[in-house]
Design an enzyme around this catalytic site. Structure first.
Site, PDB file in Angstrom:
ATOM      1  N   GLU A 141       0.829  -1.213   0.000  1.00 31.29           N
ATOM      2  CA  GLU A 141       0.000   0.000   0.000  1.00 31.29           C
ATOM      3  C   GLU A 141       0.859   1.258   0.000  1.00 31.29           C
ATOM      4  O   GLU A 141       1.600   1.496   0.957  1.00 31.29           O
ATOM      5  CB  GLU A 141      -0.887   0.014   1.251  1.00 31.29           C
ATOM      6  CG  GLU A 141      -1.712   1.274   1.419  1.00 31.29           C
ATOM      7  CD  GLU A 141      -2.381   1.369   2.786  1.00 31.29           C
ATOM      8  OE1 GLU A 141      -3.411   2.038   2.884  1.00 31.29           O
ATOM      9  OE2 GLU A 141      -1.856   0.770   3.758  1.00 31.29           O
ATOM     10  N   ASP A 176      -5.737   2.419  -1.215  1.00 34.54           N
ATOM     11  CA  ASP A 176      -6.391   3.209  -0.182  1.00 34.54           C
ATOM     12  C   ASP A 176      -6.799   4.540  -0.796  1.00 34.54           C
ATOM     13  O   ASP A 176      -5.945   5.323  -1.219  1.00 34.54           O
ATOM     14  CB  ASP A 176      -5.430   3.418   0.990  1.00 34.54           C
ATOM     15  CG  ASP A 176      -6.093   4.082   2.179  1.00 34.54           C
ATOM     16  OD1 ASP A 176      -6.604   5.209   2.015  1.00 34.54           O
ATOM     17  OD2 ASP A 176      -6.095   3.494   3.270  1.00 34.54           O
ATOM     18  N   GLN A 202      -9.282   0.383   0.704  1.00 39.30           N
ATOM     19  CA  GLN A 202      -9.647   1.031   1.964  1.00 39.30           C
ATOM     20  C   GLN A 202     -10.131   2.444   1.670  1.00 39.30           C
ATOM     21  O   GLN A 202      -9.802   3.020   0.634  1.00 39.30           O
ATOM     22  CB  GLN A 202      -8.460   1.064   2.931  1.00 39.30           C
ATOM     23  CG  GLN A 202      -8.053  -0.308   3.433  1.00 39.30           C
ATOM     24  CD  GLN A 202      -6.831  -0.275   4.315  1.00 39.30           C
ATOM     25  OE1 GLN A 202      -5.904   0.505   4.092  1.00 39.30           O
ATOM     26  NE2 GLN A 202      -6.803  -1.138   5.311  1.00 39.30           N
ATOM     27  N   GLU A 238     -11.218   2.272   6.996  1.00 43.62           N
ATOM     28  CA  GLU A 238     -10.061   2.639   7.816  1.00 43.62           C
ATOM     29  C   GLU A 238     -10.121   4.134   8.133  1.00 43.62           C
ATOM     30  O   GLU A 238      -9.319   4.929   7.665  1.00 43.62           O
ATOM     31  CB  GLU A 238      -8.757   2.279   7.100  1.00 43.62           C
ATOM     32  CG  GLU A 238      -7.557   2.293   8.043  1.00 43.62           C
ATOM     33  CD  GLU A 238      -6.249   2.037   7.329  1.00 43.62           C
ATOM     34  OE1 GLU A 238      -5.419   1.292   7.879  1.00 43.62           O
ATOM     35  OE2 GLU A 238      -6.036   2.589   6.235  1.00 43.62           O
TER      36      GLU A 238
END
Length: 256
Positions: A141, A176, A202, A238
Protein backbone atom coordinates in the site's frame (compact mmCIF):
# COMPACT_ATOMS: atom_id res chain seq x y z
CA UNK A 1 -22.76 -3.61 -3.78
CA UNK A 2 -19.48 -3.02 -1.93
CA UNK A 3 -18.60 -5.37 0.91
CA UNK A 4 -17.40 -3.38 3.90
CA UNK A 5 -14.97 -4.48 6.60
CA UNK A 6 -14.81 -2.51 9.83
CA UNK A 7 -11.28 -1.50 10.77
CA UNK A 8 -11.15 -2.35 14.46
CA UNK A 9 -7.99 -0.36 15.09
CA UNK A 10 -9.82 2.87 14.29
CA UNK A 11 -13.51 2.04 14.71
CA UNK A 12 -15.47 1.00 17.81
CA UNK A 13 -12.69 2.26 20.06
CA UNK A 14 -15.38 2.91 22.67
CA UNK A 15 -14.84 -0.81 23.42
CA UNK A 16 -11.82 -2.91 24.37
CA UNK A 17 -10.25 -4.48 21.30
CA UNK A 18 -11.69 -7.98 21.65
CA UNK A 19 -15.14 -6.53 22.30
CA UNK A 20 -15.01 -4.57 19.03
CA UNK A 21 -15.73 -7.75 17.06
CA UNK A 22 -19.18 -8.08 18.59
CA UNK A 23 -19.81 -4.35 18.25
CA UNK A 24 -18.96 -4.49 14.55
CA UNK A 25 -21.29 -7.41 14.00
CA UNK A 26 -24.09 -5.68 15.89
CA UNK A 27 -23.61 -2.60 13.70
CA UNK A 28 -24.13 -4.68 10.56
CA UNK A 29 -20.61 -5.60 9.44
CA UNK A 30 -19.83 -9.15 8.41
CA UNK A 31 -16.08 -8.63 8.04
CA UNK A 32 -13.30 -6.90 9.96
CA UNK A 33 -9.73 -5.79 9.51
CA UNK A 34 -7.21 -4.05 11.76
CA UNK A 35 -3.58 -3.03 11.77
CA UNK A 36 -2.15 -5.67 14.10
CA UNK A 37 -3.55 -8.59 16.13
CA UNK A 38 -0.34 -9.41 17.97
CA UNK A 39 -1.27 -8.13 21.43
CA UNK A 40 -3.69 -11.06 21.68
CA UNK A 41 -3.19 -14.81 21.16
CA UNK A 42 -4.30 -16.02 17.72
CA UNK A 43 -6.79 -18.35 19.40
CA UNK A 44 -8.48 -15.39 21.09
CA UNK A 45 -8.90 -13.58 17.77
CA UNK A 46 -10.19 -16.74 16.10
CA UNK A 47 -12.72 -17.27 18.90
CA UNK A 48 -14.19 -13.78 18.45
CA UNK A 49 -14.40 -14.18 14.68
CA UNK A 50 -16.21 -17.49 15.02
CA UNK A 51 -18.47 -16.34 17.83
CA UNK A 52 -19.75 -13.39 15.80
CA UNK A 53 -19.74 -14.98 12.34
CA UNK A 54 -17.17 -12.53 10.98
CA UNK A 55 -14.71 -12.83 8.11
CA UNK A 56 -11.16 -11.62 8.65
CA UNK A 57 -10.43 -9.44 5.60
CA UNK A 58 -6.89 -8.23 6.29
CA UNK A 59 -4.18 -7.50 8.82
CA UNK A 60 -0.58 -6.28 8.65
CA UNK A 61 2.67 -8.09 9.31
CA UNK A 62 4.39 -7.10 12.56
CA UNK A 63 5.83 -3.61 11.96
CA UNK A 64 8.79 -3.70 14.34
CA UNK A 65 8.57 -1.48 17.38
CA UNK A 66 5.54 0.69 16.56
CA UNK A 67 5.75 2.70 19.77
CA UNK A 68 9.37 3.58 18.98
CA UNK A 69 8.47 4.76 15.48
CA UNK A 70 8.91 1.67 13.31
CA UNK A 71 6.47 1.49 10.40
CA UNK A 72 7.50 -1.82 8.89
CA UNK A 73 10.76 -3.64 8.28
CA UNK A 74 10.78 -4.71 4.64
CA UNK A 75 12.97 -1.92 3.19
CA UNK A 76 15.46 -1.99 6.06
CA UNK A 77 18.36 -4.31 5.15
CA UNK A 78 19.75 -4.23 8.68
CA UNK A 79 16.43 -5.64 10.00
CA UNK A 80 16.19 -8.56 7.54
CA UNK A 81 16.41 -11.25 10.20
CA UNK A 82 13.66 -9.59 12.22
CA UNK A 83 11.53 -9.34 9.09
CA UNK A 84 11.94 -13.05 8.40
CA UNK A 85 10.76 -13.84 11.92
CA UNK A 86 7.76 -11.54 11.40
CA UNK A 87 6.60 -13.71 8.49
CA UNK A 88 6.35 -16.75 10.73
CA UNK A 89 4.38 -14.76 13.29
CA UNK A 90 1.95 -13.38 10.71
CA UNK A 91 1.36 -16.79 9.17
CA UNK A 92 0.42 -18.25 12.55
CA UNK A 93 -2.27 -15.59 12.91
CA UNK A 94 -3.33 -16.07 9.28
CA UNK A 95 -3.88 -19.77 9.85
CA UNK A 96 -5.90 -19.14 13.00
CA UNK A 97 -8.10 -16.41 11.53
CA UNK A 98 -8.58 -17.73 8.00
CA UNK A 99 -7.56 -14.40 6.47
CA UNK A 100 -7.00 -14.41 2.72
CA UNK A 101 -4.41 -11.61 2.45
CA UNK A 102 -1.80 -9.83 4.54
CA UNK A 103 -0.35 -6.36 4.13
CA UNK A 104 3.41 -5.82 4.25
CA UNK A 105 4.43 -2.36 5.44
CA UNK A 106 7.64 -1.10 3.85
CA UNK A 107 9.20 0.87 6.68
CA UNK A 108 10.94 4.25 6.77
CA UNK A 109 13.72 4.47 4.19
CA UNK A 110 14.65 6.64 1.18
CA UNK A 111 12.98 5.10 -1.87
CA UNK A 112 15.93 6.09 -4.09
CA UNK A 113 18.40 4.18 -1.88
CA UNK A 114 19.58 1.03 -3.75
CA UNK A 115 20.03 -0.98 -0.57
CA UNK A 116 16.47 -0.18 0.53
CA UNK A 117 15.08 -1.13 -2.87
CA UNK A 118 16.96 -4.42 -2.88
CA UNK A 119 15.85 -5.24 0.66
CA UNK A 120 12.24 -4.44 -0.22
CA UNK A 121 12.25 -6.63 -3.31
CA UNK A 122 13.85 -9.50 -1.43
CA UNK A 123 11.31 -9.14 1.36
CA UNK A 124 8.44 -9.27 -1.12
CA UNK A 125 9.80 -12.38 -2.79
CA UNK A 126 10.32 -14.13 0.53
CA UNK A 127 6.89 -13.20 1.89
CA UNK A 128 5.03 -14.00 -1.33
CA UNK A 129 6.68 -17.40 -1.47
CA UNK A 130 5.80 -18.23 2.14
CA UNK A 131 2.28 -16.77 1.90
CA UNK A 132 1.63 -18.40 -1.47
CA UNK A 133 2.39 -21.80 0.01
CA UNK A 134 -0.52 -21.12 2.40
CA UNK A 135 -2.84 -19.85 -0.33
CA UNK A 136 -2.55 -16.22 0.76
CA UNK A 137 -2.19 -12.99 -1.20
CA UNK A 138 0.21 -10.23 -0.20
CA UNK A 139 -0.78 -6.59 -0.65
CA UNK A 140 1.39 -3.47 -0.63
CA UNK A 141 0.00 0.00 0.00
CA UNK A 142 1.40 3.39 -0.96
CA UNK A 143 1.03 5.67 2.08
CA UNK A 144 1.20 9.44 1.97
CA UNK A 145 4.15 11.23 3.54
CA UNK A 146 1.93 13.59 5.51
CA UNK A 147 0.66 10.75 7.68
CA UNK A 148 3.94 8.79 7.71
CA UNK A 149 6.90 11.03 6.76
CA UNK A 150 9.75 9.07 5.20
CA UNK A 151 7.67 6.03 4.29
CA UNK A 152 9.45 4.03 1.58
CA UNK A 153 6.38 3.09 -0.49
CA UNK A 154 4.81 6.48 -1.17
CA UNK A 155 3.94 6.34 -4.87
CA UNK A 156 1.26 4.38 -6.71
CA UNK A 157 3.15 4.26 -10.01
CA UNK A 158 6.22 2.84 -8.30
CA UNK A 159 4.08 0.19 -6.58
CA UNK A 160 2.42 -0.80 -9.87
CA UNK A 161 5.74 -0.97 -11.70
CA UNK A 162 7.20 -3.12 -8.94
CA UNK A 163 4.27 -5.54 -8.99
CA UNK A 164 4.65 -5.86 -12.75
CA UNK A 165 8.43 -6.29 -12.63
CA UNK A 166 8.41 -8.95 -9.92
CA UNK A 167 5.65 -10.97 -11.57
CA UNK A 168 4.64 -12.69 -8.33
CA UNK A 169 1.16 -14.18 -8.81
CA UNK A 170 -0.03 -13.46 -5.28
CA UNK A 171 1.32 -9.90 -5.04
CA UNK A 172 -1.43 -7.26 -5.28
CA UNK A 173 -1.98 -3.56 -4.71
CA UNK A 174 -3.82 -2.21 -1.69
CA UNK A 175 -5.63 0.85 -3.05
CA UNK A 176 -6.39 3.21 -0.18
CA UNK A 177 -8.63 5.97 -1.52
CA UNK A 178 -7.58 8.36 1.26
CA UNK A 179 -3.86 7.94 0.54
CA UNK A 180 -4.40 8.07 -3.23
CA UNK A 181 -6.19 11.42 -3.02
CA UNK A 182 -3.45 12.96 -0.88
CA UNK A 183 -0.60 11.54 -2.95
CA UNK A 184 -1.87 11.97 -6.50
CA UNK A 185 -5.58 12.82 -6.72
CA UNK A 186 -7.20 11.41 -9.89
CA UNK A 187 -8.85 8.67 -7.83
CA UNK A 188 -11.35 7.40 -10.40
CA UNK A 189 -8.75 7.14 -13.17
CA UNK A 190 -6.40 5.44 -10.76
CA UNK A 191 -9.00 2.83 -9.94
CA UNK A 192 -9.69 2.21 -13.64
CA UNK A 193 -6.02 1.88 -14.55
CA UNK A 194 -5.00 -0.23 -11.59
CA UNK A 195 -8.11 -2.42 -11.26
CA UNK A 196 -6.35 -5.55 -12.61
CA UNK A 197 -3.82 -5.56 -9.77
CA UNK A 198 -5.99 -4.36 -6.88
CA UNK A 199 -6.27 -6.91 -4.08
CA UNK A 200 -7.80 -4.77 -1.34
CA UNK A 201 -9.38 -1.32 -1.01
CA UNK A 202 -9.65 1.03 1.96
CA UNK A 203 -11.49 4.31 2.40
CA UNK A 204 -11.64 7.38 4.62
CA UNK A 205 -12.61 10.98 3.95
CA UNK A 206 -9.90 13.47 3.00
CA UNK A 207 -8.44 15.43 4.71
CA UNK A 208 -9.55 14.58 8.26
CA UNK A 209 -9.83 10.79 7.88
CA UNK A 210 -13.38 10.68 9.22
CA UNK A 211 -16.46 8.97 7.78
CA UNK A 212 -16.68 8.63 3.97
CA UNK A 213 -18.64 11.51 2.48
CA UNK A 214 -17.50 14.04 5.07
CA UNK A 215 -14.54 15.42 3.14
CA UNK A 216 -13.49 16.84 -0.21
CA UNK A 217 -14.25 13.73 -2.31
CA UNK A 218 -17.62 12.33 -3.32
CA UNK A 219 -16.76 9.02 -1.66
CA UNK A 220 -20.13 7.46 -2.47
CA UNK A 221 -19.56 8.11 -6.17
CA UNK A 222 -16.07 6.62 -5.89
CA UNK A 223 -17.42 3.48 -4.24
CA UNK A 224 -20.12 3.13 -6.90
CA UNK A 225 -17.44 3.45 -9.57
CA UNK A 226 -15.42 0.76 -7.85
CA UNK A 227 -18.48 -1.46 -7.84
CA UNK A 228 -19.02 -0.80 -11.56
CA UNK A 229 -15.44 -1.89 -12.26
CA UNK A 230 -16.32 -5.33 -10.92
CA UNK A 231 -14.26 -5.22 -7.74
CA UNK A 232 -15.66 -7.94 -5.50
CA UNK A 233 -13.26 -7.78 -2.56
CA UNK A 234 -13.70 -6.01 0.74
CA UNK A 235 -13.51 -2.26 1.28
CA UNK A 236 -11.84 -1.61 4.60
CA UNK A 237 -13.36 1.28 6.55
CA UNK A 238 -10.06 2.64 7.82
CA UNK A 239 -11.27 5.90 9.27
CA UNK A 240 -11.44 7.65 12.64
CA UNK A 241 -15.12 8.26 13.48
CA UNK A 242 -15.86 11.90 14.22
CA UNK A 243 -17.91 10.78 17.23
CA UNK A 244 -19.35 7.53 18.46
CA UNK A 245 -18.76 4.90 15.75
CA UNK A 246 -22.36 3.70 15.52
CA UNK A 247 -23.64 7.26 15.17
CA UNK A 248 -21.53 7.85 12.06
CA UNK A 249 -22.59 4.87 9.95
CA UNK A 250 -25.36 6.66 8.06
CA UNK A 251 -23.16 6.92 4.96
CA UNK A 252 -23.57 3.17 4.48
CA UNK A 253 -27.32 3.56 3.90
CA UNK A 254 -26.54 4.60 0.32
CA UNK A 255 -25.72 0.95 -0.33
CA UNK A 256 -28.60 -0.64 1.57
Amino acid sequence: MPKFAANLTMMFTEHDFLDRFGAARQAGFDAVEYLFPYDHPPEAIAERLQAHGLTQALFNLPPGNWAAGDRGLAALPERAEEFRASIDTALRYAEATGVGRVHMMSGLAPRQEPAAQQAYREALRRLCDAAGAKGLDVVIEPINSRDIPGYFLNDFAFAAELIDALGLPNLKLQFDIYHRQILHGDVLMGLRELAPIIGHVQIAAVPDRHEPGSGELDDIRVLRALDALGYDGYVGCEYHPAGRTEDGLGWMRAFA
